[in-house]
Scaffold this motif. Structure first.
Motif, PDB file in Angstrom:
ATOM      1  N   LYS A  51      22.443  34.267 -39.643  1.00 10.38           N
ATOM      2  CA  LYS A  51      21.453  34.928 -38.777  1.00 10.38           C
ATOM      3  C   LYS A  51      21.553  34.382 -37.352  1.00 10.38           C
ATOM      4  O   LYS A  51      21.423  33.167 -37.128  1.00 10.38           O
ATOM      5  CB  LYS A  51      20.084  34.609 -39.350  1.00 10.38           C
ATOM      6  CG  LYS A  51      18.927  35.266 -38.674  1.00 10.38           C
ATOM      7  CD  LYS A  51      17.672  34.835 -39.429  1.00 10.38           C
ATOM      8  CE  LYS A  51      16.446  35.511 -38.918  1.00 10.38           C
ATOM      9  NZ  LYS A  51      15.305  35.188 -39.790  1.00 10.38           N
ATOM     10  N   CYS A  52      21.779  35.273 -36.410  1.00 10.55           N
ATOM     11  CA  CYS A  52      21.800  34.836 -35.009  1.00 10.55           C
ATOM     12  C   CYS A  52      20.355  34.667 -34.534  1.00 10.55           C
ATOM     13  O   CYS A  52      19.537  35.593 -34.679  1.00 10.55           O
ATOM     14  CB  CYS A  52      22.515  35.858 -34.138  1.00 10.55           C
ATOM     15  SG  CYS A  52      22.556  35.313 -32.406  1.00 10.55           S
ATOM     16  N   PRO A  53      20.022  33.520 -33.954  1.00 10.74           N
ATOM     17  CA  PRO A  53      18.628  33.298 -33.540  1.00 10.74           C
ATOM     18  C   PRO A  53      18.211  34.152 -32.336  1.00 10.74           C
ATOM     19  O   PRO A  53      17.027  34.240 -32.026  1.00 10.74           O
ATOM     20  CB  PRO A  53      18.603  31.802 -33.185  1.00 10.74           C
ATOM     21  CG  PRO A  53      20.020  31.443 -32.881  1.00 10.74           C
ATOM     22  CD  PRO A  53      20.872  32.349 -33.724  1.00 10.74           C
ATOM     23  N   HIS A  54      19.162  34.799 -31.695  1.00 13.41           N
ATOM     24  CA  HIS A  54      18.816  35.622 -30.533  1.00 13.41           C
ATOM     25  C   HIS A  54      17.979  36.832 -30.935  1.00 13.41           C
ATOM     26  O   HIS A  54      16.900  37.060 -30.403  1.00 13.41           O
ATOM     27  CB  HIS A  54      20.104  36.059 -29.811  1.00 13.41           C
ATOM     28  CG  HIS A  54      19.870  36.885 -28.589  1.00 13.41           C
ATOM     29  ND1 HIS A  54      20.701  37.912 -28.229  1.00 13.41           N
ATOM     30  CD2 HIS A  54      18.888  36.836 -27.658  1.00 13.41           C
ATOM     31  CE1 HIS A  54      20.237  38.464 -27.112  1.00 13.41           C
ATOM     32  NE2 HIS A  54      19.137  37.820 -26.745  1.00 13.41           N
ATOM     33  N   THR A  55      18.465  37.606 -31.917  1.00 15.39           N
ATOM     34  CA  THR A  55      17.707  38.798 -32.330  1.00 15.39           C
ATOM     35  C   THR A  55      17.342  38.773 -33.803  1.00 15.39           C
ATOM     36  O   THR A  55      16.619  39.639 -34.270  1.00 15.39           O
ATOM     37  CB  THR A  55      18.547  40.080 -32.112  1.00 15.39           C
ATOM     38  OG1 THR A  55      19.709  39.962 -32.927  1.00 15.39           O
ATOM     39  CG2 THR A  55      18.939  40.264 -30.659  1.00 15.39           C
ATOM     40  N   GLY A  56      17.907  37.793 -34.540  1.00 13.86           N
ATOM     41  CA  GLY A  56      17.644  37.747 -35.979  1.00 13.86           C
ATOM     42  C   GLY A  56      18.625  38.583 -36.780  1.00 13.86           C
ATOM     43  O   GLY A  56      18.498  38.706 -37.990  1.00 13.86           O
ATOM     44  N   ALA A  75      31.228  32.523 -31.498  1.00 12.11           N
ATOM     45  CA  ALA A  75      30.546  33.371 -30.513  1.00 12.11           C
ATOM     46  C   ALA A  75      29.991  34.574 -31.256  1.00 12.11           C
ATOM     47  O   ALA A  75      30.715  35.268 -31.983  1.00 12.11           O
ATOM     48  CB  ALA A  75      31.515  33.815 -29.431  1.00 12.11           C
ATOM     49  N   CYS A  76      28.700  34.800 -31.111  1.00  4.99           N
ATOM     50  CA  CYS A  76      28.063  35.932 -31.781  1.00  4.99           C
ATOM     51  C   CYS A  76      28.724  37.247 -31.328  1.00  4.99           C
ATOM     52  O   CYS A  76      28.976  37.430 -30.139  1.00  4.99           O
ATOM     53  CB  CYS A  76      26.572  35.936 -31.436  1.00  4.99           C
ATOM     54  SG  CYS A  76      25.709  37.326 -32.176  1.00  4.99           S
ATOM     55  N   PRO A  77      29.003  38.153 -32.282  1.00  7.17           N
ATOM     56  CA  PRO A  77      29.659  39.412 -31.888  1.00  7.17           C
ATOM     57  C   PRO A  77      28.760  40.340 -31.075  1.00  7.17           C
ATOM     58  O   PRO A  77      29.243  41.292 -30.462  1.00  7.17           O
ATOM     59  CB  PRO A  77      30.032  40.044 -33.230  1.00  7.17           C
ATOM     60  CG  PRO A  77      29.088  39.454 -34.226  1.00  7.17           C
ATOM     61  CD  PRO A  77      28.783  38.065 -33.732  1.00  7.17           C
ATOM     62  N   MET A  78      27.440  40.082 -31.064  1.00  3.31           N
ATOM     63  CA  MET A  78      26.530  40.992 -30.364  1.00  3.31           C
ATOM     64  C   MET A  78      26.481  40.726 -28.862  1.00  3.31           C
ATOM     65  O   MET A  78      26.798  41.590 -28.065  1.00  3.31           O
ATOM     66  CB  MET A  78      25.121  40.872 -30.949  1.00  3.31           C
ATOM     67  CG  MET A  78      25.038  41.132 -32.429  1.00  3.31           C
ATOM     68  SD  MET A  78      25.433  42.828 -32.861  1.00  3.31           S
ATOM     69  CE  MET A  78      23.862  43.598 -32.556  1.00  3.31           C
ATOM     70  N   HIS A  79      26.044  39.556 -28.470  1.00  4.38           N
ATOM     71  CA  HIS A  79      25.890  39.269 -27.039  1.00  4.38           C
ATOM     72  C   HIS A  79      26.620  38.002 -26.618  1.00  4.38           C
ATOM     73  O   HIS A  79      26.340  37.438 -25.564  1.00  4.38           O
ATOM     74  CB  HIS A  79      24.404  39.154 -26.663  1.00  4.38           C
ATOM     75  CG  HIS A  79      23.572  40.267 -27.205  1.00  4.38           C
ATOM     76  ND1 HIS A  79      22.826  40.153 -28.350  1.00  4.38           N
ATOM     77  CD2 HIS A  79      23.425  41.543 -26.770  1.00  4.38           C
ATOM     78  CE1 HIS A  79      22.232  41.310 -28.610  1.00  4.38           C
ATOM     79  NE2 HIS A  79      22.573  42.166 -27.674  1.00  4.38           N
ATOM     80  N   LYS A  80      27.516  37.553 -27.508  1.00  7.01           N
ATOM     81  CA  LYS A  80      28.459  36.470 -27.168  1.00  7.01           C
ATOM     82  C   LYS A  80      27.835  35.105 -26.924  1.00  7.01           C
ATOM     83  O   LYS A  80      28.452  34.257 -26.288  1.00  7.01           O
ATOM     84  CB  LYS A  80      29.315  36.859 -25.943  1.00  7.01           C
ATOM     85  CG  LYS A  80      29.971  38.228 -26.052  1.00  7.01           C
ATOM     86  CD  LYS A  80      31.122  38.209 -27.039  1.00  7.01           C
ATOM     87  CE  LYS A  80      31.844  39.527 -27.136  1.00  7.01           C
ATOM     88  NZ  LYS A  80      31.445  40.377 -28.241  1.00  7.01           N
TER      89      LYS A  80
HETATM   90  S1  FES Z   1      22.330  38.855 -31.476  1.00  6.64           S
HETATM   91 FE1  FES Z   1      23.591  37.096 -31.325  1.00  6.64          FE
HETATM   92  S2  FES Z   1      23.793  36.816 -29.214  1.00  6.64           S
HETATM   93 FE2  FES Z   1      22.435  38.471 -29.348  1.00  6.64          FE
END
Ligand code: FES
Length: 117
Positions: A51-56, A75-80
Motif C-alpha cells: 500500500k502506497c501511503p500517498h493515496t492508499g 518508486a511508486c508507479p503512480m506518482h513516483k
Molecule cells: S499513489 Fe504512490 S506516489 Fe501517489
C-alpha cells in the motif's frame, strides 16, 4: 538480560520462480498485502507494504526498483514517490513511510518475517 530481540515468525509465501528478476510481486500474508522484490542485480530480496501511503492504493509491488546513492529503493508507479527498501522512509523528501519486512530464502521458497504480536 533485560532486552531480547524479537525473532520474527517466518511465513512461506511462494517459490522463488514466482518473482520476476529485478521486479516485484504481491503476496498476501495474514491478510496484509506485501510487495516482495527480487533485486537480482544486488543479489538481495526486500519486502514492504504493498500500500502506497500517498493515496492508499495497493501498487508498490508494481513499482520500479533501483538505487539512490547505494540505498535500494522502490518508486511508486503512480506518482513516483520513492521509498527506501531498507528503512521504509520516503527518500523523495516527504513525510510518508512504509513498513518493511525481512526476507529469507530457503530451499527455493521465499519467506517473509512477521513480528510476533
Ligand atoms: S499513489 Fe504512490 S506516489 Fe501517489
Amino acid at each position: 538480560m533485560n532486552s531480547i530481540a524479537k525473532e520474527p515468525v517466518w511465513i512461506p509465501v511462494a517459490p522463488v520462480s514466482e518473482f520476476p528478476e529485478e521486479g516485484g510481486a504481491c503476496a498476501k500474508v495474514n491478510g496484509t498485502q506485501i510487495a516482495v522484490f527480487r533485486f537480482s542485480s544486488r543479489n538481495e530480496w526486500f519486502a514492504c507494504d504493498n500500500k502506497c501511503p500517498h493515496t492508499g492504493d495497493m501498487v508498490l509491488s508494481r513499482g520500479m526498483i533501483g538505487d539512490s546513492k547505494g540505498e535500494p529503493k522502490v518508486a511508486c508507479p503512480m506518482h513516483k514517490k520513492s521509498f527506501s527498501l531498507r528503512t521504509g522512509e520516503c527518500i523523495s523528501g516527504e513525510e510518508y513511510s512504509i513498513k518493511t519486512y525481512p526476507v529469507h530464502i530457503e530451499d527455493g521458497t521465499v519467506y517473509i518475517g512477521i513480528e510476533k504480536p
